[in-house]
Design a protein around this motif. Structure first.
Motif, mmCIF file in Angstrom:
data_model
loop_
_atom_site.group_PDB
_atom_site.id
_atom_site.type_symbol
_atom_site.label_atom_id
_atom_site.label_comp_id
_atom_site.label_asym_id
_atom_site.label_seq_id
_atom_site.Cartn_x
_atom_site.Cartn_y
_atom_site.Cartn_z
ATOM 1 N N ARG A 57 -0.463 90.041 41.824
ATOM 2 C CA ARG A 57 -1.171 91.317 41.636
ATOM 3 C C ARG A 57 -0.343 92.471 42.184
ATOM 4 N N ASP A 58 0.199 92.296 43.388
ATOM 5 C CA ASP A 58 0.960 93.372 44.022
ATOM 6 C C ASP A 58 2.273 93.657 43.303
ATOM 7 N N ASN A 59 2.824 92.651 42.628
ATOM 8 C CA ASN A 59 4.121 92.814 41.968
ATOM 9 C C ASN A 59 4.003 93.169 40.488
ATOM 10 N N ASN A 60 2.788 93.345 39.997
ATOM 11 C CA ASN A 60 2.591 93.651 38.579
ATOM 12 C C ASN A 60 2.139 95.103 38.434
ATOM 13 N N PRO A 61 3.029 95.994 38.005
ATOM 14 C CA PRO A 61 2.630 97.410 37.872
ATOM 15 C C PRO A 61 1.588 97.627 36.787
ATOM 16 N N ASN A 62 1.432 96.665 35.899
ATOM 17 C CA ASN A 62 0.454 96.778 34.814
ATOM 18 C C ASN A 62 -0.784 95.924 35.066
ATOM 19 N N HIS A 63 -1.027 95.599 36.321
ATOM 20 C CA HIS A 63 -2.165 94.750 36.684
ATOM 21 C C HIS A 63 -3.478 95.349 36.193
ATOM 22 N N THR A 64 -4.313 94.525 35.574
ATOM 23 C CA THR A 64 -5.611 94.985 35.060
ATOM 24 C C THR A 64 -6.786 94.313 35.759
ATOM 25 N N GLY A 65 -6.548 93.186 36.415
ATOM 26 C CA GLY A 65 -7.625 92.415 37.006
ATOM 27 C C GLY A 65 -8.122 91.304 36.111
ATOM 28 N N GLN A 66 -7.668 91.270 34.857
ATOM 29 C CA GLN A 66 -8.097 90.239 33.923
ATOM 30 C C GLN A 66 -7.141 89.050 33.866
ATOM 31 N N GLU A 67 -5.998 89.164 34.501
ATOM 32 C CA GLU A 67 -4.987 88.110 34.433
ATOM 33 C C GLU A 67 -5.488 86.826 35.080
ATOM 34 N N ASN A 68 -4.995 85.705 34.572
ATOM 35 C CA ASN A 68 -5.438 84.410 35.100
ATOM 36 C C ASN A 68 -5.045 84.200 36.554
ATOM 37 N N TYR A 69 -4.012 84.880 37.033
ATOM 38 C CA TYR A 69 -3.618 84.685 38.427
ATOM 39 C C TYR A 69 -4.657 85.238 39.403
ATOM 40 N N ASN A 70 -5.624 85.997 38.892
ATOM 41 C CA ASN A 70 -6.701 86.485 39.751
ATOM 42 C C ASN A 70 -7.761 85.427 40.036
ATOM 43 N N TRP A 71 -7.629 84.266 39.415
ATOM 44 C CA TRP A 71 -8.651 83.230 39.482
ATOM 45 C C TRP A 71 -8.037 81.918 39.958
ATOM 46 N N PHE A 72 -8.848 81.083 40.624
ATOM 47 C CA PHE A 72 -8.335 79.794 41.083
ATOM 48 C C PHE A 72 -9.399 78.720 40.906
#
Length: 411
Positions: A225-240
């Motif tokens: 999240r911190d390294n993605n300037p285009n972070h939207t919150g919908q990316e799968n890396y936000n979930w575990f």
């Protein structure tokens, strides 16, 4: 709290029994290697890839993570692990003897972990957390689910029991340890209803088992999240990946203690000290029947120890394992920090009191304590109070198998 479906990787039904692996942290390297030698598609080759390298290669060597990625890709290339056609949740039922528990498999949000909506009760060890963080990052996947619990909810229970009783499972097998594992894939409308219940009516979940895996998953998500300037919150890396069990279905076994020596005391001196601390009866009983009671084995004799609860004790201090630590292990036996002491061993209750007798009778240990199990309610109370449980306070059985569902962070 947030719980949603995911479009993950799963083994084909005929291969699921072979792919399903014990958790990485319940076996050592030699045991992991033995499990993997006769089963090339077991997920232990991913979770503990050092077993496929020479013994001279360290557990955290760069080569281990490279081998894990290689093995993971091969399982997919060979069609052992396949991508689901659409996002979904699952039911995961385990049966051990007379005990059965059914959990929901889905993905939770790292923000809920960070904001203490998913609550913890244990500290993590840096070396273990760093290891799992690197593995998750390099695989870009959660291979082992975290074991969460939540307070029972009638609506969720009704939905899950309906599918569990009316639908055929997609996986149904008995593992070599005798535990039966069943998996159901839930339809989209059920998943939506469950997500709504969690969002509106279930405010908290608790890590029952898997503090290192949950911390690692959250770390990887935060770093991406911190390294993605285009972070939207919908990316799968936000979930575990998690399996969530209602609290009433869980079975906690005791975590027993065995100490190697009496810290300079003679047997008689030690017994006199314990008799001054607790009510003590050499009645031969091996297993405590209630909280506020423990059984001690020393000199070939089982003693029952009893004590009265301490008024106004904090949730942590009220635990039987805390009382033993505060009144006996530290002041009498000199074990000030059980996390680091090499004079104490912790024995999971699944091994029974015979293991305690074996340790003491062999002379390798001087005294052993058979404990009454911590309850789920106590676990939740401690997490709610922001406290940390003493080490080795809970032993959950049965253990979740890895590899039956895998959440990938890029897809």
């Amino acid at each position: 709290m947030q719980l949603r479906s995911f479009q993950g990787l799963v083994p084909t039904p005929e291969l699921a029994p072979q792919v399903a692996a014990v958790p990485y942290d319940v076996v050592n390297r030699a045991e992991s290697k033995a499990l993997g030698e006769s089963n090339p598609i077991n997920l232990i080759h991913v979770d503990r890839a050092e077993i496929d390298l020479p013994d001279s290669v360290g557990d955290y060597d760069d080569a281990v993570y490279a081998k894990a990625v290689e093995n993971f890709k091969k399982l997919q290339a060979d069609g052992v692990l396949v991508r689901e056609a659409a996002p979904c949740m699952y039911l995961y039922r385990q049966v051990m003897g007379e005990h059965a528990q059914t959990g929901l498999v889905g993905v939770c949000n790292i923000e809920d972990y960070e904001n203490d909506i998913i609550r913890k009760h244990e500290k993590t060890r840096k070396v273990k957390e760093d290891d799992r963080t690197r593995l998750v990052d390099e695989l870009s996947a959660n291979t082992g689910p975290i074991f969460l619990t939540y307070r029972d909810h009638a609506g969720v229970l009704a939905l899950t029991k309906k599918h569990e009783t009316e639908d055929a499972p997609i996986n149904d097998f008995v593992a070599p340890d005798g535990i039966r594992h069943q998996v159901w894939r839930l339809p989209a409308e059920t998943c939506e209803a469950i997500s709504k219940y969690f969002a509106e009516e279930i405010p908290l979940a608790y890590v029952a088992d898997g503090h290192h895996r949950s911390a690692s998953a959250a770390r990887v998500g935060k770093e991406r999240r911190d390294n993605n300037p285009n972070h939207t919150g919908q990316e799968n890396y936000n979930w575990f990946l998690n399996v969530l069990f209602p609290a009433s279905e869980l079975k906690i076994l005791p975590y027993n203690r065995a100490v190697k020596n009496l810290n300079g005391h003679s047997l008689q001196e030690f017994l006199e000290k314990i008799g001054a601390i607790f009510s003590m009866d050499p009645n031969g009983k091996k297993t405590p029947e209630k909280a506020g009671e423990a059984c001690m084995y020393i000199g070939g004799v089982w003693h029952t120890l009893n004590w009265e609860p301490t008024p106004d004790a904090t949730p942590e201090d009220a635990l039987d394992v805390s009382i033993l630590q505060q009144r006996v292990l530290a002041p009498v036996l000199g074990i000030d920090d059980p996390r680091t002491s090499d004079r104490i061993d912790f024995i999971g209750g699944i091994r029974g009191t015979a293991e305690l007798e074996k340790l003491v009778d062999s002379g390798s240990h001087a005294v052993a304590f058979s404990m009454y199990p911590t309850t789920v309610s106590q676990l939740m109370d401690i997490a709610d109070a922001g406290q940390i449980m003493p080490p080795k306070s809970t032993w959950f059985e049965p253990k979740l198998r890895s590899g039956l569902f895998i959440h990938t962070l890029d897809n």
